[in-house]
Design an enzyme around this catalytic site. Structure first.
Site, PDB file in Angstrom:
ATOM      1  N   ARG A 110     -14.596  17.563  12.419  1.00  0.00           N
ATOM      2  CA  ARG A 110     -14.369  17.630  10.554  1.00  0.00           C
ATOM      3  C   ARG A 110     -13.550  17.960  10.120  1.00  0.00           C
ATOM      4  O   ARG A 110     -12.985  18.748   9.761  1.00  0.00           O
ATOM      5  CB  ARG A 110     -15.684  18.762  10.570  1.00  0.00           C
ATOM      6  CG  ARG A 110     -17.394  18.540  11.127  1.00  0.00           C
ATOM      7  CD  ARG A 110     -18.130  19.250  10.768  1.00  0.00           C
ATOM      8  NE  ARG A 110     -19.748  19.002  10.550  1.00  0.00           N
ATOM      9  CZ  ARG A 110     -20.063  19.237  11.373  1.00  0.00           C
ATOM     10  NH1 ARG A 110     -19.170  20.463  13.054  1.00  0.00           N
ATOM     11  NH2 ARG A 110     -21.494  18.657  12.388  1.00  0.00           N
ATOM     12  N   LYS A 132      -5.710   9.453   1.178  1.00  0.00           N
ATOM     13  CA  LYS A 132      -6.736   8.397   0.799  1.00  0.00           C
ATOM     14  C   LYS A 132      -6.716   7.839   2.692  1.00  0.00           C
ATOM     15  O   LYS A 132      -5.794   7.093   2.580  1.00  0.00           O
ATOM     16  CB  LYS A 132      -7.169   7.535  -0.577  1.00  0.00           C
ATOM     17  CG  LYS A 132      -6.739   8.095  -1.352  1.00  0.00           C
ATOM     18  CD  LYS A 132      -6.961   6.861  -2.781  1.00  0.00           C
ATOM     19  CE  LYS A 132      -8.322   5.409  -2.060  1.00  0.00           C
ATOM     20  NZ  LYS A 132      -8.407   4.688  -3.060  1.00  0.00           N
ATOM     21  N   GLU A 174       3.573  -3.885  -3.144  1.00  0.00           N
ATOM     22  CA  GLU A 174       2.593  -2.559  -3.347  1.00  0.00           C
ATOM     23  C   GLU A 174       3.670  -1.430  -4.490  1.00  0.00           C
ATOM     24  O   GLU A 174       3.328  -1.105  -5.471  1.00  0.00           O
ATOM     25  CB  GLU A 174       3.116  -1.568  -2.541  1.00  0.00           C
ATOM     26  CG  GLU A 174       1.911  -0.398  -2.436  1.00  0.00           C
ATOM     27  CD  GLU A 174       0.711  -0.753  -2.763  1.00  0.00           C
ATOM     28  OE1 GLU A 174      -0.279   0.107  -3.469  1.00  0.00           O
ATOM     29  OE2 GLU A 174      -0.430  -1.094  -1.832  1.00  0.00           O
ATOM     30  N   LYS A 203       3.270   8.663  -7.390  1.00  0.00           N
ATOM     31  CA  LYS A 203       1.763   9.027  -7.015  1.00  0.00           C
ATOM     32  C   LYS A 203       1.435  10.166  -6.848  1.00  0.00           C
ATOM     33  O   LYS A 203       0.318  10.887  -7.466  1.00  0.00           O
ATOM     34  CB  LYS A 203       1.368   8.151  -5.831  1.00  0.00           C
ATOM     35  CG  LYS A 203       0.044   8.705  -4.828  1.00  0.00           C
ATOM     36  CD  LYS A 203       0.199   7.141  -3.818  1.00  0.00           C
ATOM     37  CE  LYS A 203      -1.534   6.969  -3.320  1.00  0.00           C
ATOM     38  NZ  LYS A 203      -1.445   6.335  -2.122  1.00  0.00           N
ATOM     39  N   GLU A 213     -10.213  10.857  -6.558  1.00  0.00           N
ATOM     40  CA  GLU A 213      -9.883   9.425  -7.987  1.00  0.00           C
ATOM     41  C   GLU A 213     -11.623   9.638  -8.602  1.00  0.00           C
ATOM     42  O   GLU A 213     -12.715   8.524  -9.073  1.00  0.00           O
ATOM     43  CB  GLU A 213     -10.339   8.517  -6.795  1.00  0.00           C
ATOM     44  CG  GLU A 213      -9.522   7.470  -7.383  1.00  0.00           C
ATOM     45  CD  GLU A 213      -9.759   5.836  -6.753  1.00  0.00           C
ATOM     46  OE1 GLU A 213      -8.844   5.552  -5.646  1.00  0.00           O
ATOM     47  OE2 GLU A 213     -11.232   5.699  -5.490  1.00  0.00           O
ATOM     48  N   ARG A 217      -6.807   9.175 -11.308  1.00  0.00           N
ATOM     49  CA  ARG A 217      -6.263   8.189  -9.763  1.00  0.00           C
ATOM     50  C   ARG A 217      -6.352   6.836  -9.903  1.00  0.00           C
ATOM     51  O   ARG A 217      -6.069   6.197  -8.938  1.00  0.00           O
ATOM     52  CB  ARG A 217      -6.667   8.461  -8.641  1.00  0.00           C
ATOM     53  CG  ARG A 217      -6.363   8.659  -7.417  1.00  0.00           C
ATOM     54  CD  ARG A 217      -6.244   9.644  -6.291  1.00  0.00           C
ATOM     55  NE  ARG A 217      -5.772   9.016  -5.014  1.00  0.00           N
ATOM     56  CZ  ARG A 217      -5.626   9.583  -3.681  1.00  0.00           C
ATOM     57  NH1 ARG A 217      -5.926  11.022  -3.311  1.00  0.00           N
ATOM     58  NH2 ARG A 217      -4.906   9.589  -2.700  1.00  0.00           N
ATOM     59  N   ASN A 221      -4.900   1.875  -8.419  1.00  0.00           N
ATOM     60  CA  ASN A 221      -5.496   0.483  -7.561  1.00  0.00           C
ATOM     61  C   ASN A 221      -4.900  -0.829  -8.880  1.00  0.00           C
ATOM     62  O   ASN A 221      -5.883  -1.720  -8.409  1.00  0.00           O
ATOM     63  CB  ASN A 221      -7.017   0.374  -7.586  1.00  0.00           C
ATOM     64  CG  ASN A 221      -7.071   1.117  -6.321  1.00  0.00           C
ATOM     65  OD1 ASN A 221      -6.686   1.136  -5.645  1.00  0.00           O
ATOM     66  ND2 ASN A 221      -8.017   1.826  -6.350  1.00  0.00           N
ATOM     67  N   HIS A 224      -4.936  -4.137  -7.346  1.00  0.00           N
ATOM     68  CA  HIS A 224      -6.002  -3.895  -6.128  1.00  0.00           C
ATOM     69  C   HIS A 224      -7.401  -4.625  -6.088  1.00  0.00           C
ATOM     70  O   HIS A 224      -8.002  -5.143  -5.533  1.00  0.00           O
ATOM     71  CB  HIS A 224      -5.852  -2.318  -5.715  1.00  0.00           C
ATOM     72  CG  HIS A 224      -4.779  -2.562  -4.654  1.00  0.00           C
ATOM     73  ND1 HIS A 224      -3.507  -2.256  -5.759  1.00  0.00           N
ATOM     74  CD2 HIS A 224      -4.993  -1.582  -3.783  1.00  0.00           C
ATOM     75  CE1 HIS A 224      -2.201  -1.711  -5.071  1.00  0.00           C
ATOM     76  NE2 HIS A 224      -3.118  -1.266  -3.560  1.00  0.00           N
ATOM     77  N   HIS A 228      -8.284  -7.076  -3.085  1.00  0.00           N
ATOM     78  CA  HIS A 228      -8.984  -6.792  -1.568  1.00  0.00           C
ATOM     79  C   HIS A 228     -10.010  -7.620  -1.863  1.00  0.00           C
ATOM     80  O   HIS A 228     -10.378  -8.327  -0.880  1.00  0.00           O
ATOM     81  CB  HIS A 228      -9.495  -5.531  -2.065  1.00  0.00           C
ATOM     82  CG  HIS A 228      -8.584  -4.129  -2.153  1.00  0.00           C
ATOM     83  ND1 HIS A 228      -9.338  -2.685  -2.476  1.00  0.00           N
ATOM     84  CD2 HIS A 228      -7.888  -4.428  -0.972  1.00  0.00           C
ATOM     85  CE1 HIS A 228      -8.446  -1.896  -2.341  1.00  0.00           C
ATOM     86  NE2 HIS A 228      -6.910  -2.985  -1.684  1.00  0.00           N
ATOM     87  N   HIS A 240      -1.180  -7.064   3.031  1.00  0.00           N
ATOM     88  CA  HIS A 240      -1.558  -6.537   1.609  1.00  0.00           C
ATOM     89  C   HIS A 240      -0.918  -6.488   0.524  1.00  0.00           C
ATOM     90  O   HIS A 240      -1.394  -6.530  -1.155  1.00  0.00           O
ATOM     91  CB  HIS A 240      -2.063  -4.756   1.884  1.00  0.00           C
ATOM     92  CG  HIS A 240      -2.639  -3.857   0.854  1.00  0.00           C
ATOM     93  ND1 HIS A 240      -3.796  -3.876   0.069  1.00  0.00           N
ATOM     94  CD2 HIS A 240      -2.254  -3.508   0.176  1.00  0.00           C
ATOM     95  CE1 HIS A 240      -3.533  -2.747  -0.490  1.00  0.00           C
ATOM     96  NE2 HIS A 240      -2.757  -3.008  -1.082  1.00  0.00           N
TER      97      HIS A 240
END
Length: 334
Positions: A110, A132, A174, A203, A213, A217, A221, A224, A228, A240
């Site tokens: 965990r 993330k 990016e 960032k 997010e 936040r 993206n 993106h 994606h 990417h």
């Protein structure tokens, strides 16, 4: 060497940028770390000595290996070795490695500490920063994951010396995104070390305001949503950053069709993408219906088609976009 402090609730962690930065790794491990599980890929071309007992665990390359099966493999290997919460994971590689290793670290017991040593430009300016983590499902990219902040991030620019040209160019896709986010003005005029550091600062400020997010936040993206979808529909034929470049141009075209930005602003998007010699068209053979369906599954989608779009007040999240307008904008990047 530049150090950027990345604030997160209750603490902050350092992101070290510069040539030879990996040599700082032993000092960046959490105090009292007993052993380190190093997660990397064969052929990365860079190692980093954590200065304590450690074992290297290799994972396969490519998006096909960015799966729950790989996370299970790592966790079972760590359990066999006897890794504990007093130990640490060190991820050495690009965004795929830090995403997978970070998610495994968040899940094992965990949560065990993780330090990222980013070896690609894309990883340095984005994937390794902000906590993330995640893996792909056949239904879409990064649909399973966790927010798990690292203890530190290392961006050793020496890693870029041997990076294949396509991988380096993809990283600029990016980086180009940050040009349109708060603090991105003048980014083009900086040297590479300062560019990386400034992207991290941008960032970090956004993550500090919205770690999980919940709203702001999501502007990280930018570009993106289509990116994606292209990656999933095209079975990751584009890198990417290459897909993000196309996604940026699509987002600009969509924003223009919605009356949010001018033709001049759209042209600026094209100028920046062209500067880095990145793709500017959706790859042939990808069906509009498929791309629209995949964009509808995007993590940001709470009320119909949802996009991060440029506008007079900067990049914002826009929900409930008319599918026919979204379809028409695809034609602008064909």
């Amino acid at each position: 060497m530049i150090t950027v402090e990345v604030p997160v609730p209750g603490r902050s962690y350092p992101a070290i940028v510069g040539r030879g930065a990996r040599r700082e790794l032993p000092a960046l491990l959490p105090e009292g770390t007993g052993r380190v599980a190093v997660v990397t890929q064969r052929g990365i071309g860079m190692t980093a000595d954590p200065g304590v007992e450690h074992r290297v665990f290799h994972i396969e390359a490519g998006e096909d290996a960015k799966t729950l099966r790989t996370v299970e493999y790592l966790c079972r290997q760590w359990a066999t070795w006897g890794l504990t919460r007093a130990d640490c994971v060190v991820a050495i590689g690009g965004g795929m490695v830090t995403d997978v290793a970070g998610f495994a670290a968040a899940s094992y017991h965990r949560g065990v500490p993780v330090v990222h040593v980013a070896t690609t430009l894309l990883g340095m300016v984005d994937a390794a920063i902000g906590g993330k983590t995640g893996v792909n499902l056949p239904e879409g990219k990064n649909l399973v994951g966790a927010f798990w902040q690292p203890s530190a991030v290392v961006c050793d620019l020496e890693a870029l010396d041997t990076l294949p040209a396509r991988e380096l160019r993809g990283g600029y896709g990016e980086l180009a995104k940050y040009r349109f986010l708060p603090g991105g003005e003048g980014l083009d005029d900086l040297d590479l070390e300062e560019q990386v550091a400034q992207c991290i600062r941008i960032k970090a400020a956004i993550v500090a305001a919205d770690e999980r997010e919940g709203g702001l936040r999501a502007i990280l993206n930018y570009g993106h949503t289509l990116a994606h979808a292209i990656e999933t529909a095209g079975e990751y034929d584009l890198r990417h950053g290459e897909a993000v470049a196309v996604g940026l141009l699509y987002a600009a075209a969509l924003a223009r069709r919605l009356g949010r930005i001018s033709d001049e602003r759209v042209a600026l998007h094209h100028d920046i993408v062209a500067r880095y010699e990145l793709p500017d068209r959706v790859p042939e053979g990808l069906d509009d219906d498929k791309l629209l369906s995949l964009m509808g599954r995007d993590k940001k989608a709470l009320d119909g088609l949802t996009f991060a779009l440029d506008g007079e007040d900067g990049v914002e999240i826009v929900t409930g976009v008319d599918p026919e307008i979204a379809r028409a904008a695809l034609g602008d990047v064909r």
